[in-house]
Design a protein around this motif. Structure first.
Motif, PDB file in Angstrom:
ATOM      1  N   THR A 101       0.845  -1.039  -0.065  1.00 54.81           N
ATOM      2  CA  THR A 101       0.108  -0.153   0.011  1.00 54.81           C
ATOM      3  C   THR A 101       0.710   1.198  -0.104  1.00 54.81           C
ATOM      4  O   THR A 101       0.269   2.357  -0.260  1.00 54.81           O
ATOM      5  CB  THR A 101      -0.852  -0.017   1.015  1.00 54.81           C
ATOM      6  OG1 THR A 101      -0.433  -0.121   2.342  1.00 54.81           O
ATOM      7  CG2 THR A 101      -1.869  -1.263   1.251  1.00 54.81           C
ATOM      8  N   ALA A 102       2.149   1.153   0.199  1.00 53.75           N
ATOM      9  CA  ALA A 102       2.935   2.280   0.387  1.00 53.75           C
ATOM     10  C   ALA A 102       3.595   2.521  -1.068  1.00 53.75           C
ATOM     11  O   ALA A 102       4.202   3.360  -1.236  1.00 53.75           O
ATOM     12  CB  ALA A 102       3.977   2.103   1.381  1.00 53.75           C
ATOM     13  N   LEU A 103       3.568   1.599  -1.961  1.00 54.85           N
ATOM     14  CA  LEU A 103       4.404   1.670  -3.203  1.00 54.85           C
ATOM     15  C   LEU A 103       3.284   2.031  -4.330  1.00 54.85           C
ATOM     16  O   LEU A 103       2.215   1.352  -4.108  1.00 54.85           O
ATOM     17  CB  LEU A 103       5.189   0.395  -3.558  1.00 54.85           C
ATOM     18  CG  LEU A 103       6.191   0.269  -2.484  1.00 54.85           C
ATOM     19  CD1 LEU A 103       6.856  -1.354  -2.977  1.00 54.85           C
ATOM     20  CD2 LEU A 103       7.550   1.258  -2.762  1.00 54.85           C
ATOM     21  N   ASN A 104       3.679   2.573  -5.225  1.00 54.43           N
ATOM     22  CA  ASN A 104       2.992   3.041  -6.421  1.00 54.43           C
ATOM     23  C   ASN A 104       2.993   1.674  -7.432  1.00 54.43           C
ATOM     24  O   ASN A 104       3.895   1.405  -7.839  1.00 54.43           O
ATOM     25  CB  ASN A 104       3.131   4.153  -7.042  1.00 54.43           C
ATOM     26  CG  ASN A 104       2.384   4.564  -8.376  1.00 54.43           C
ATOM     27  OD1 ASN A 104       1.450   3.785  -9.004  1.00 54.43           O
ATOM     28  ND2 ASN A 104       2.314   5.899  -8.702  1.00 54.43           N
ATOM     29  N   PRO A 105       1.720   1.146  -7.604  1.00 50.35           N
ATOM     30  CA  PRO A 105       1.768  -0.566  -8.565  1.00 50.35           C
ATOM     31  C   PRO A 105       2.047  -0.008 -10.036  1.00 50.35           C
ATOM     32  O   PRO A 105       2.558  -0.855 -10.704  1.00 50.35           O
ATOM     33  CB  PRO A 105       0.381  -0.813  -8.249  1.00 50.35           C
ATOM     34  CG  PRO A 105      -0.453   0.338  -7.942  1.00 50.35           C
ATOM     35  CD  PRO A 105       0.464   1.262  -7.070  1.00 50.35           C
ATOM     36  N   SER A 106       2.033   1.339 -10.408  1.00 49.24           N
ATOM     37  CA  SER A 106       2.097   1.566 -11.862  1.00 49.24           C
ATOM     38  C   SER A 106       3.534   2.125 -12.242  1.00 49.24           C
ATOM     39  O   SER A 106       3.985   2.545 -13.164  1.00 49.24           O
ATOM     40  CB  SER A 106       1.033   2.573 -12.333  1.00 49.24           C
ATOM     41  OG  SER A 106       1.249   3.718 -11.427  1.00 49.24           O
ATOM     42  N   MET A 107       4.394   2.363 -10.917  1.00 51.90           N
ATOM     43  CA  MET A 107       5.798   2.714 -11.178  1.00 51.90           C
ATOM     44  C   MET A 107       6.699   1.661 -11.079  1.00 51.90           C
ATOM     45  O   MET A 107       6.939   0.840 -10.062  1.00 51.90           O
ATOM     46  CB  MET A 107       6.019   3.940 -10.491  1.00 51.90           C
ATOM     47  CG  MET A 107       5.315   5.189 -10.543  1.00 51.90           C
ATOM     48  SD  MET A 107       5.536   6.491  -9.672  1.00 51.90           S
ATOM     49  CE  MET A 107       7.418   6.806 -10.118  1.00 51.90           C
ATOM     50  N   ARG A 108       7.977   1.787 -11.960  1.00 52.82           N
ATOM     51  CA  ARG A 108       8.977   1.090 -11.592  1.00 52.82           C
ATOM     52  C   ARG A 108       9.766   1.456 -10.284  1.00 52.82           C
ATOM     53  O   ARG A 108       9.634   2.530  -9.846  1.00 52.82           O
ATOM     54  CB  ARG A 108      10.069   1.066 -12.575  1.00 52.82           C
ATOM     55  CG  ARG A 108       9.530   0.755 -13.848  1.00 52.82           C
ATOM     56  CD  ARG A 108      10.658   0.799 -15.021  1.00 52.82           C
ATOM     57  NE  ARG A 108      11.259   2.212 -15.136  1.00 52.82           N
ATOM     58  CZ  ARG A 108      12.511   2.456 -15.840  1.00 52.82           C
ATOM     59  NH1 ARG A 108      12.877   1.509 -16.494  1.00 52.82           N
ATOM     60  NH2 ARG A 108      12.765   3.569 -15.932  1.00 52.82           N
ATOM     61  N   ILE A 109      10.158   0.366  -9.479  1.00 49.97           N
ATOM     62  CA  ILE A 109      10.583   0.825  -8.118  1.00 49.97           C
ATOM     63  C   ILE A 109      11.754   1.869  -8.091  1.00 49.97           C
ATOM     64  O   ILE A 109      11.878   2.715  -7.424  1.00 49.97           O
ATOM     65  CB  ILE A 109      11.202  -0.606  -7.280  1.00 49.97           C
ATOM     66  CG1 ILE A 109      12.189  -1.398  -7.851  1.00 49.97           C
ATOM     67  CG2 ILE A 109       9.881  -1.332  -7.147  1.00 49.97           C
ATOM     68  CD1 ILE A 109      12.728  -2.404  -7.129  1.00 49.97           C
ATOM     69  N   GLY A 110      12.712   1.777  -9.410  1.00 46.36           N
ATOM     70  CA  GLY A 110      13.678   2.856  -9.619  1.00 46.36           C
ATOM     71  C   GLY A 110      13.353   4.109  -9.613  1.00 46.36           C
ATOM     72  O   GLY A 110      13.755   5.095  -8.696  1.00 46.36           O
ATOM     73  N   ASP A 111      12.204   4.056 -10.504  1.00 46.53           N
ATOM     74  CA  ASP A 111      11.556   5.552 -10.608  1.00 46.53           C
ATOM     75  C   ASP A 111      11.144   5.981  -9.189  1.00 46.53           C
ATOM     76  O   ASP A 111      11.036   7.480  -8.907  1.00 46.53           O
ATOM     77  CB  ASP A 111      10.565   5.326 -11.465  1.00 46.53           C
ATOM     78  CG  ASP A 111      10.971   5.122 -12.960  1.00 46.53           C
ATOM     79  OD1 ASP A 111      12.058   5.510 -13.254  1.00 46.53           O
ATOM     80  OD2 ASP A 111      10.437   4.592 -13.948  1.00 46.53           O
ATOM     81  N   GLN A 112      10.398   4.979  -8.251  1.00 44.18           N
ATOM     82  CA  GLN A 112      10.002   5.540  -7.041  1.00 44.18           C
ATOM     83  C   GLN A 112      10.978   5.992  -5.981  1.00 44.18           C
ATOM     84  O   GLN A 112      10.647   6.995  -5.419  1.00 44.18           O
ATOM     85  CB  GLN A 112       8.998   4.255  -6.623  1.00 44.18           C
ATOM     86  CG  GLN A 112       7.694   4.095  -7.432  1.00 44.18           C
ATOM     87  CD  GLN A 112       7.000   3.234  -6.704  1.00 44.18           C
ATOM     88  OE1 GLN A 112       6.423   3.512  -5.432  1.00 44.18           O
ATOM     89  NE2 GLN A 112       6.590   2.193  -7.062  1.00 44.18           N
ATOM     90  N   ILE A 113      12.058   5.511  -6.036  1.00 44.53           N
ATOM     91  CA  ILE A 113      13.129   5.905  -5.271  1.00 44.53           C
ATOM     92  C   ILE A 113      13.668   7.141  -5.721  1.00 44.53           C
ATOM     93  O   ILE A 113      14.335   8.138  -5.240  1.00 44.53           O
ATOM     94  CB  ILE A 113      14.313   4.867  -5.235  1.00 44.53           C
ATOM     95  CG1 ILE A 113      13.880   3.304  -4.527  1.00 44.53           C
ATOM     96  CG2 ILE A 113      15.540   5.429  -4.421  1.00 44.53           C
ATOM     97  CD1 ILE A 113      14.737   2.331  -4.606  1.00 44.53           C
ATOM     98  N   THR A 114      13.950   7.224  -7.156  1.00 45.33           N
ATOM     99  CA  THR A 114      14.505   8.543  -7.505  1.00 45.33           C
ATOM    100  C   THR A 114      13.557   9.683  -7.548  1.00 45.33           C
ATOM    101  O   THR A 114      14.050  10.809  -7.275  1.00 45.33           O
ATOM    102  CB  THR A 114      14.556   8.248  -9.196  1.00 45.33           C
ATOM    103  OG1 THR A 114      15.512   7.364  -9.620  1.00 45.33           O
ATOM    104  CG2 THR A 114      14.899   9.435 -10.090  1.00 45.33           C
ATOM    105  N   GLU A 115      12.125   9.396  -7.463  1.00 42.12           N
ATOM    106  CA  GLU A 115      11.281  10.415  -7.096  1.00 42.12           C
ATOM    107  C   GLU A 115      11.695  11.223  -5.955  1.00 42.12           C
ATOM    108  O   GLU A 115      11.365  12.170  -5.442  1.00 42.12           O
ATOM    109  CB  GLU A 115      10.015  10.100  -7.500  1.00 42.12           C
ATOM    110  CG  GLU A 115       8.709  11.145  -7.270  1.00 42.12           C
ATOM    111  CD  GLU A 115       7.381  10.412  -7.178  1.00 42.12           C
ATOM    112  OE1 GLU A 115       6.537  11.134  -7.860  1.00 42.12           O
ATOM    113  OE2 GLU A 115       7.074   9.692  -6.656  1.00 42.12           O
ATOM    114  N   ALA A 116      11.643  10.204  -4.762  1.00 43.17           N
ATOM    115  CA  ALA A 116      12.031  10.571  -3.434  1.00 43.17           C
ATOM    116  C   ALA A 116      13.119  11.380  -3.347  1.00 43.17           C
ATOM    117  O   ALA A 116      13.398  12.377  -2.661  1.00 43.17           O
ATOM    118  CB  ALA A 116      12.026   9.270  -2.505  1.00 43.17           C
ATOM    119  N   ILE A 117      14.184  11.078  -4.098  1.00 43.54           N
ATOM    120  CA  ILE A 117      15.547  12.009  -4.025  1.00 43.54           C
ATOM    121  C   ILE A 117      15.315  13.232  -4.973  1.00 43.54           C
ATOM    122  O   ILE A 117      15.770  14.403  -4.371  1.00 43.54           O
ATOM    123  CB  ILE A 117      16.544  11.092  -4.774  1.00 43.54           C
ATOM    124  CG1 ILE A 117      16.769   9.655  -4.036  1.00 43.54           C
ATOM    125  CG2 ILE A 117      18.042  11.739  -5.066  1.00 43.54           C
ATOM    126  CD1 ILE A 117      17.978   8.903  -4.879  1.00 43.54           C
TER     127      ILE A 117
END
Length: 555
Positions: A101-117
């Motif tokens: 529930t904390a991760l966006n199912p439509s985004m690659r995990i690398g993009d989600q970490i990159t977004e936070a940075i």
């Protein structure tokens, strides 16, 4: 404390509900120093997660928060959303309890970490991507370059939790609030994550507010412990004081409920393996292959597995070993790429019985999924969610609305939840309470086989003990068989008749619970057992040193 990084004073949180105001946190005081790991423990519904969410101002609008929360001397309760957005992720990060529930199912995990940075650091996207890869490697994700291009559903539960931790670490915050950060992790990876948290706290001065129900984790990593009960703070002290000489009866009750493995047996000879007659589930040479982008990956590799009527078979292994894949294949949610499977003596899947007959057979199987937040429909009330299987599988069970409501009340009582919870929605319950709803839903049709994927992973120790007792008593009464998938080896030993150990899609050891968990034969089984934390700070320190020495010596 004058040197506190986070200082909470007289914090009160009240929720507006249809039944009137509910005071979830009642005037608590709490301080966390820089570089300190403070563990916040207590039963589900005690106010632990509400306290953590209040610090980041992530509570719903129905919540009223009073008191004081200061970060580095700055009062943050009056801050608006724009100011809090500058704090979240940069100064305070959070690791949530349920990674799916904390991760966006439509985004690659690398993009989600990159977004936070990129949200908090003025760096080129290419540099942010490289840092994302490094963070994945840091939290123990294998093949980080490849996994960075994966989506959350392509990772195991434990791997998803590690991704959430990587996101929390992305901007090197002063404080990380970790709500059950090792819930979905197997013991070996849990040990690595705890070592990582310990190093971060010591080397960078990062403070951790650790919300957990795992007393072994507390003994391994926490400097101090705060114990909550029904919204109040009942005991605060050093880890050694609280775990070895607790003052309060409630703390003593929590510690007495912690499951633990007996000392390793001195048995040299193992009992001869017994045959499994009339299996309710029989897998022969079962394999599952995942395919993506022209590539294939063998997640289950020629598994032979049999479960007898009324037997509880524990399945253990690291995240990504294939445990959940095996469970999904048993439920018919994944097709076998090779091998065969029978349910109650009849072959299902390729070359098996027809679709209608297979549906009837599947109706005799219940399921408890690993992540209760994603397995319950947020639009359904708890009562509707529990009653849904009765509507889908119309058999001998309640058919009228009145009968179903009565049955729902019985099931809620069986899993030790108030019958009034039937009118609540999943988001209004704690993680542990949602997991109990999953158990009630699983037994709604009086199944002959239950596939339980981490059924106690979100439960605190006292509720876990109660739920395991409920599961055992229900199993003795209903005589259902159970595939009990878990990373908690003490729980597996407590509940299981036999145990199977998985490694890289294969079963490497099978036997009675005592044989496998007290006198393991396979080196991997021994490594798993060596990583289990114990709720004694002194013993755990020795185990940690031995574990570190083994890593140094190992080739």
């Amino acid at each position: 404390m004058s040197d506190a990084l986070l200082s909470i004073t007289d914090l009160t949180v009240t929720f507006r509900t249809e039944d009137g105001p509910v005071e979830a946190v009642k005037g608590i005081d709490l301080d966390v120093r820089a570089g300190e790991v403070l563990a916040l423990v207590g039963e589900s519904g005690s106010g632990k997660s509400v306290t953590a969410m209040a610090v980041l101002k992530l509570l719903p609008r129905s919540a009223t928060v009073t008191g004081s929360i200061r970060l580095g001397g700055r009062e943050i309760l009056p801050l608006g959303e724009p100011e809090m957005n500058g704090i979240r992720g940069a100064e305070i990060s959070m690791v949530f309890q349920e990674p799916m529930t904390a991760l966006n199912p439509s985004m690659r995990i690398g993009d989600q970490i990159t977004e936070a940075i990129l949200n908090h650091a003025g760096v080129p996207k290419a540099d942010a991507w490289k840092r994302a890869i490094a963070l994945l490697q840091r939290v123990g994700i294998p093949e980080p370059e490849r996994r960075a291009k994966s989506y959350p559903h392509e990772l195991s539960g434990g791997q998803r939790q590690r991704v959430v931790i990587a996101i929390a670490l992305a901007c090197e915050p002063q404080l990380i609030i970790a709500d059950e950060p090792t819930t979905a992790l197997d013991v070996t990876v849990q040990a690595e994550i705890l070592d990582l948290i310990r190093r971060l706290a010591a080397d960078t001065g990062t403070a951790f507010l650790l919300v957990t129900h795992n007393m072994g984790v507390v003994a391994d990593i926490a400097d101090r412990v705060a114990v909550m009960l029904r919204g109040t703070m009942v005991e605060v002290g050093s880890t050694r004081e609280v775990l070895t000489a607790p003052r309060e009866d409630y703390t003593k009750k929590l510690l007495s409920a912690v499951p633990s493995l007996p000392d390793i047996a001195t048995v040299v000879e193992r009992a001869e393996a017994e045959s499994v007659p009339d299996a309710v589930l029989d897998m022969v040479g079962a394999s599952v292959t995942y395919r993506r982008g022209g590539r294939s990956f063998l997640a289950l590799d020629g598994v032979d597995l049999r479960i007898a009527p009324g037997e509880i078979l524990g399945l253990v292994g690291e995240s990504g070993s294939g445990k959940s894949t095996l469970g999904r294949a048993a439920l018919g949610l994944l097709p076998l790429s090779a091998g065969s499977m029978t349910l109650f003596g009849e072959q299902v899947g390729r070359g098996g019985v027809g679709r209608r007959r297979e549906r009837e057979l599947r109706g005799r199987v219940g399921a408890i999924f690993q992540d209760p937040g994603s397995s319950l429909d947020p639009r359904m009330t708890v009562g509707e969610a529990i009653a849904e299987p009765m509507l889908v599988q119309r058999r001998k069970l309640p058919t009228t609305a009145t009968q179903r409501r009565a049955r729902v009340a019985e099931l809620l009582d069986a899993v030790e939840l108030p019958t009034t919870y039937a009118n609540r929605y999943p988001h209004e319950l704690s993680g542990g309470q949602r997991q109990r709803i999953g158990l009630a839903r699983a037994i709604a049709l009086e199944p002959e086989l239950i596939i339980a994927d981490e059924p106690t992973s979100a439960l605190d120790v006292s509720v876990q003990a109660a739920v395991l007792e409920v599961l055992r008593s229900l199993q003795e009464k209903m005589h259902f068989a159970c595939l009990f998938i878990s990373h908690d080896l003490a729980v597996v030993h407590q509940i299981s008749d036999r145990v199977a150990v998985m490694l890289k899609g294969e079963i490497v050891e099978t036997g009675s619970a005592d044989d496998v968990l007290l006198a393991p034969q396979h080196p991997y089984s021994r490594r798993l057992l060596a990583s289990v934390p114990v709720p004694d700070p002194d013993k755990q320190a020795l185990r940690r040193e031995a574990r570190a020495a083994a890593r140094v010596i190992a080739p």
